[in-house]
Design a protein around this motif. Structure first.
Motif, short mmCIF file in Angstrom:
data_model
loop_
_atom_site.label_atom_id
_atom_site.label_comp_id
_atom_site.label_asym_id
_atom_site.label_seq_id
_atom_site.Cartn_x
_atom_site.Cartn_y
_atom_site.Cartn_z
N MET A 1 0.92 -1.35 -0.02
CA MET A 1 -0.31 0.11 -0.16
C MET A 1 0.85 1.01 -0.47
N GLY A 2 1.94 1.37 0.73
CA GLY A 2 2.69 2.46 0.70
C GLY A 2 3.61 2.54 -0.85
N CYS A 3 3.89 1.73 -1.63
CA CYS A 3 4.85 2.19 -2.30
C CYS A 3 3.33 2.54 -3.73
N VAL A 4 2.44 2.58 -3.57
CA VAL A 4 1.49 2.73 -4.27
C VAL A 4 0.50 4.07 -4.04
N SER A 5 0.56 4.26 -2.67
CA SER A 5 0.18 5.99 -2.45
C SER A 5 1.17 6.86 -2.93
N THR A 6 2.59 6.06 -2.23
CA THR A 6 3.54 6.70 -2.74
C THR A 6 4.02 7.47 -4.26
N ALA A 7 4.43 6.42 -4.84
CA ALA A 7 4.20 6.65 -6.45
C ALA A 7 2.48 7.42 -6.78
N VAL A 8 1.31 6.95 -6.28
CA VAL A 8 0.29 8.49 -6.86
C VAL A 8 0.25 9.92 -6.15
N ALA A 9 1.07 10.04 -5.15
CA ALA A 9 1.42 11.61 -4.71
C ALA A 9 2.55 12.38 -5.31
N GLN A 10 4.03 11.10 -6.10
CA GLN A 10 4.24 11.35 -6.81
C GLN A 10 4.17 12.51 -8.46
N HIS A 11 2.49 11.37 -8.60
CA HIS A 11 2.39 11.70 -9.52
C HIS A 11 1.40 13.20 -9.37
N GLU A 12 1.17 13.89 -8.24
CA GLU A 12 0.54 15.12 -7.59
C GLU A 12 -1.13 14.46 -7.51
N ARG A 13 -1.95 13.58 -7.24
CA ARG A 13 -2.56 12.94 -7.56
C ARG A 13 -3.06 12.93 -6.17
N GLN A 14 -5.02 13.13 -5.92
CA GLN A 14 -4.95 12.67 -3.83
C GLN A 14 -4.87 11.06 -3.72
N VAL A 15 -4.09 10.89 -2.06
CA VAL A 15 -3.95 10.08 -2.00
C VAL A 15 -4.88 10.32 -0.37
N LEU A 16 -5.89 8.54 0.02
CA LEU A 16 -6.43 8.94 1.06
C LEU A 16 -6.41 7.86 1.59
N GLY A 17 -5.42 7.51 2.69
CA GLY A 17 -5.75 6.31 3.49
C GLY A 17 -6.56 6.52 4.95
N ILE A 18 -7.88 4.82 4.82
CA ILE A 18 -8.26 5.47 5.92
C ILE A 18 -7.46 3.88 6.48
N ILE A 19 -8.06 3.91 7.68
CA ILE A 19 -7.31 2.98 8.80
C ILE A 19 -7.14 3.06 10.38
N PRO A 20 -7.67 1.91 10.07
CA PRO A 20 -7.88 1.34 11.26
C PRO A 20 -6.90 1.72 12.37
N SER A 21 -7.79 2.30 13.69
CA SER A 21 -6.46 2.78 14.71
C SER A 21 -5.55 1.53 15.26
N ALA A 22 -5.36 0.64 15.37
CA ALA A 22 -5.05 -0.83 15.89
C ALA A 22 -3.45 -0.61 15.07
N PHE A 23 -4.01 -0.24 12.79
CA PHE A 23 -2.91 -0.35 12.96
C PHE A 23 -1.54 1.04 12.75
N THR A 24 -2.38 1.66 13.52
CA THR A 24 -1.32 2.95 13.82
C THR A 24 -0.70 2.89 15.33
N VAL A 25 -0.71 1.41 16.07
CA VAL A 25 0.53 1.60 16.56
C VAL A 25 1.37 1.36 15.95
N ASN A 26 2.61 1.29 16.99
CA ASN A 26 4.04 1.37 16.72
C ASN A 26 4.63 1.34 15.08
N ASN A 27 3.49 2.54 14.55
CA ASN A 27 3.74 2.64 13.32
C ASN A 27 3.47 1.33 12.52
N LEU A 28 2.83 1.04 12.50
CA LEU A 28 2.77 -0.78 11.64
C LEU A 28 2.38 -0.56 9.92
N VAL A 29 2.13 0.75 9.50
CA VAL A 29 1.96 1.17 8.45
C VAL A 29 2.53 1.64 7.64
N GLY A 30 3.21 2.54 8.95
CA GLY A 30 4.20 3.66 8.28
C GLY A 30 3.71 5.36 7.86
#
Length: 163
Positions: A1-30
Motif C-alpha cells: 500500500m505504501g508504494c502505491v500511495s507514494t507513486a500516486v502522490a508523486q504524480h500529484e494525485r489525491q491519496v486518502l488512507g482509511i486506517i484502523p487505529s490498531a494499525f497506527t500503534v508502533n507505526n505499523l503502516v508507516g
C-alpha cells in the motif's frame, strides 16, 4: 500500500488512507502521504471506503486483500453499493482466483449476473477503461432489500450456557 500511495502522490494525485487505529500503534503502516482517516474497526473502514470511493481495485496481495475484495463483491451483489470492482491481474497473479470464480459460475453457486461484478485486466489502463465502462446490473430480488441501520440491527441472542 505504501508504494502505491507514494507513486500516486508523486504524480500529484489525491491519496486518502482509511486506517484502523490498531494499525497506527508502533507505526505499523508507516508514513501516510496524503490525507489519513483513522477508524476504530475494519468494518468501519470498509463502510467509509464505500462512502468515499468511486471504484475498488485489488492489487496482488494476501488474505486481507482477498477478504476486502470479496466483501466488496458480496456487498455489490446485495446492492449495498453499485461501484465497480476490479483486479489488476499482474503477471497472471489472479488467474487461479478468476478460474475458481468461473468454476463457481459453472457449478451454479454464482450467477452469471453476479460474475459480471468482478472485472479483471492485465494493465492499469485497461482496468481503468473497464471500470469506467462498468454498468451495475442489480439482481431484481436483491435490489429490493433495505440496508439502513434500523433494518440491519438484529435482536441480541442470549448465548448463556445453562447446565
Amino acid at each position: 500500500m505504501g508504494c502505491v500511495s507514494t507513486a500516486v502522490a508523486q504524480h500529484e494525485r489525491q491519496v486518502l488512507g482509511i486506517i484502523p487505529s490498531a494499525f497506527t500503534v508502533n507505526n505499523l503502516v508507516g508514513e501516510t502521504c496524503g490525507k489519513e482517516i483513522k477508524v476504530a474497526t475494519m468494518q468501519e473502514r470498509l463502510v467509509m471506503m464505500i462512502e468515499l470511493s468511486d471504484a475498488f481495485i485489488a492489487l496482488p496481495g494476501g488474505f486481507g486483500t482477498l477478504e476486502e475484495l470479496f466483501q466488496m463483491i458480496s456487498w455489490a451483489q446485495l446492492s449495498i453499493h453499485n461501484k465497480p470492482i476490479g483486479v489488476l491481474n499482474i503477471n497472471g497473479f489472479f488467474n487461479g482466483l478468476l478460474s475458481f470464480v468461473d468454476h463457481a459460475v459453472k457449478q451454479e453457486f454464482i450467477t452469471p449476473r453476479a460474475r459480471k461484478i468482478l472485472i479483471s485486466a492485465t494493465t492499469a489502463d485497461e482496468l481503468v477503461d473497464k471500470l469506467q465502462a462498468f454498468r451495475f446490473e442489480s439482481d431484481p430480488a436483491l435490489s429490493k432489500l433495505k440496508w439502513s441501520p434500523s433494518s440491519s440491527q438484529k435482536e441480541k441472542l442470549d448465548l448463556t450456557l445453562r447446565l
